[in-house]
Design an enzyme around this catalytic site. Structure first.
Site, PDB file in Angstrom:
ATOM      1  N   GLY A  59      42.568  48.994  47.824  1.00 39.07           N
ATOM      2  CA  GLY A  59      41.736  50.144  47.466  1.00 39.07           C
ATOM      3  C   GLY A  59      40.239  49.997  47.685  1.00 39.07           C
ATOM      4  O   GLY A  59      39.539  50.989  47.890  1.00 39.07           O
ATOM      5  N   ASP A 115      37.932  48.930  43.421  1.00 42.84           N
ATOM      6  CA  ASP A 115      37.724  50.369  43.620  1.00 42.84           C
ATOM      7  C   ASP A 115      37.620  51.113  42.294  1.00 42.84           C
ATOM      8  O   ASP A 115      36.692  51.879  42.066  1.00 42.84           O
ATOM      9  CB  ASP A 115      38.828  50.966  44.515  1.00 42.84           C
ATOM     10  N   ASP A 118      40.726  50.970  35.623  1.00 41.65           N
ATOM     11  CA  ASP A 118      41.517  51.977  34.919  1.00 41.65           C
ATOM     12  C   ASP A 118      41.912  51.373  33.555  1.00 41.65           C
ATOM     13  O   ASP A 118      41.127  51.411  32.615  1.00 41.65           O
ATOM     14  CB  ASP A 118      42.720  52.293  35.826  1.00 41.65           C
ATOM     15  N   PHE A 167      44.139  61.272  38.472  1.00 49.93           N
ATOM     16  CA  PHE A 167      44.535  60.396  39.566  1.00 49.93           C
ATOM     17  C   PHE A 167      43.758  60.791  40.816  1.00 49.93           C
ATOM     18  O   PHE A 167      43.826  61.929  41.267  1.00 49.93           O
ATOM     19  CB  PHE A 167      46.041  60.484  39.828  1.00 49.93           C
ATOM     20  N   ASP A 174      44.369  55.229  47.503  1.00 49.02           N
ATOM     21  CA  ASP A 174      45.577  55.895  47.995  1.00 49.02           C
ATOM     22  C   ASP A 174      46.441  56.498  46.901  1.00 49.02           C
ATOM     23  O   ASP A 174      46.275  56.240  45.717  1.00 49.02           O
ATOM     24  CB  ASP A 174      46.455  54.875  48.734  1.00 49.02           C
ATOM     25  N   ARG A 180      43.892  57.443  52.168  1.00 49.12           N
ATOM     26  CA  ARG A 180      42.812  56.436  52.141  1.00 49.12           C
ATOM     27  C   ARG A 180      41.666  56.829  53.062  1.00 49.12           C
ATOM     28  O   ARG A 180      40.540  56.398  52.879  1.00 49.12           O
ATOM     29  CB  ARG A 180      43.339  55.064  52.584  1.00 49.12           C
TER      30      ARG A 180
HETATM   31  P1  IMP Z   1      43.948  48.857  36.285  1.00 54.32           P
HETATM   32  O1  IMP Z   1      44.584  47.485  36.360  1.00 54.32           O
HETATM   33  O2  IMP Z   1      44.811  49.790  35.458  1.00 54.32           O
HETATM   34  O3  IMP Z   1      42.527  48.811  35.787  1.00 54.32           O
HETATM   35  O4  IMP Z   1      43.927  49.511  37.700  1.00 54.32           O
HETATM   36  C1  IMP Z   1      44.026  48.741  38.814  1.00 54.32           C
HETATM   37  C2  IMP Z   1      44.070  49.461  40.114  1.00 54.32           C
HETATM   38  O5  IMP Z   1      44.927  50.581  40.074  1.00 54.32           O
HETATM   39  C3  IMP Z   1      42.747  50.015  40.586  1.00 54.32           C
HETATM   40  O6  IMP Z   1      41.917  49.024  41.110  1.00 54.32           O
HETATM   41  C4  IMP Z   1      43.255  50.947  41.660  1.00 54.32           C
HETATM   42  O7  IMP Z   1      43.496  50.249  42.854  1.00 54.32           O
HETATM   43  C5  IMP Z   1      44.530  51.485  41.052  1.00 54.32           C
HETATM   44  N1  IMP Z   1      44.238  52.799  40.453  1.00 54.32           N
HETATM   45  C6  IMP Z   1      43.809  53.084  39.211  1.00 54.32           C
HETATM   46  N2  IMP Z   1      43.586  54.402  39.059  1.00 54.32           N
HETATM   47  C7  IMP Z   1      43.886  54.952  40.262  1.00 54.32           C
HETATM   48  C8  IMP Z   1      43.817  56.301  40.775  1.00 54.32           C
HETATM   49  O8  IMP Z   1      43.425  57.255  40.105  1.00 54.32           O
HETATM   50  N3  IMP Z   1      44.182  56.450  42.074  1.00 54.32           N
HETATM   51  C9  IMP Z   1      44.609  55.436  42.856  1.00 54.32           C
HETATM   52  N4  IMP Z   1      44.657  54.173  42.439  1.00 54.32           N
HETATM   53  C10 IMP Z   1      44.303  53.933  41.144  1.00 54.32           C
HETATM   54 MG    MG Z   2      42.093  48.348  43.089  1.00 57.08          MG
END
Ligand code: IMP
Ligand code: MG
Length: 190
Positions: A59, A115, A118, A167, A174, A180
């Site tokens: 990402g 990127d 979350d 999202f 993606d 992307r």
């Molecule tokens: P986390 O571990 O939940 O903080 O999220 C990790 C990864 O999930 C981020 O670095 C993104 O690559 C992916 N991600 C989180 N939210 C989104 C979204 O809204 N769209 C696409 N990818 C996401």
């Molecule tokens: Mg990521």
């Protein structure tokens, strides 16, 4: 829980969102300004330190490419691939390292670039992994932040733009590998 990604479009051109279900959340001009601001902060903090910048794939690749070209000092890059989603739009909560580091972080100043933060699980797991390998320092940088979704407490040092719990896709990010190549960050509408 897994929400399937809405129907994929057969290859949007990079020029802009053309699929009906996409709505621009952050336009390319605003992204460019934020990347510039982050690059200025990082340049100010790391000039002369020869940091190792580690991008988290996939990402972050577009953000990383734009960011490093605005850094006014020598940098080294490595890339890792973490996976926590599979084909879903909701994190599984499990973080896997699918492709690991090739560079030693020992005695290096490290900047981790992602990127989106979350739940915070991926970045927090990976920062812990790096810290165990005795770098001189570790800082984290993300283009987007979804603070309302956080499951772990994590301090991110360089934050681009906070967004709501939606999202998003585009600018390297993606949904089931689609979108992307969009130049703007868009919300995929269900
Ligand atoms: P986390 O571990 O939940 O903080 O999220 C990790 C990864 O999930 C981020 O670095 C993104 O690559 C992916 N991600 C989180 N939210 C989104 C979204 O809204 N769209 C696409 N990818 C996401
Ligand atoms: Mg990521």
């Amino acid at each position: 829980m897994t929400d399937e990604c809405p129907e994929q479009q057969p290859g949007d051109p990079g020029a802009g969102p053309v699929a009906r279900r996409l709505k621009v959340l952050i336009a390319r001009d605003e992204l460019a300004r934020e990347v510039q601001r982050l690059a200025q902060e990082i340049t100010r903090d790391y000039h002369g330190k020869n940091p190792l910048i580690i991008g988290i794939l996939k990402g972050s690749f577009v953000f990383l490419a734009d960011l490093i070209r605005l850094l006014d000092f020598p940098v080294e890059i490595d890339l890792v691939r973490l996976s926590s989603y599979g084909s879903a739009t909701v994190s599984s909560g499990k973080v896997k390292m699918v492709h690991g580091l090739e560079t030693s972080v020992r005695d290096r100043h490290v900047i981790i670039v992602d990127d989106i933060v979350d739940t915070g699980l991926s970045l927090s797991h990976f920062a812990t992994y790096i810290k165990r390998r005795r770098p001189t320092s570790v800082k984290t940088c993300t283009l987007l932040d979804k603070p309302s979704r956080r499951q772990v407490k994590i301090n991110v040092d360089y934050v681009g733009i906070a967004i709501p719990d939606k999202f998003v896709v585009g600018y390297g990010i993606d949904c089931n590998e689609a979108y992307r190549n969009l130049c703007d960050i868009c919300v995929v509408e269900e």
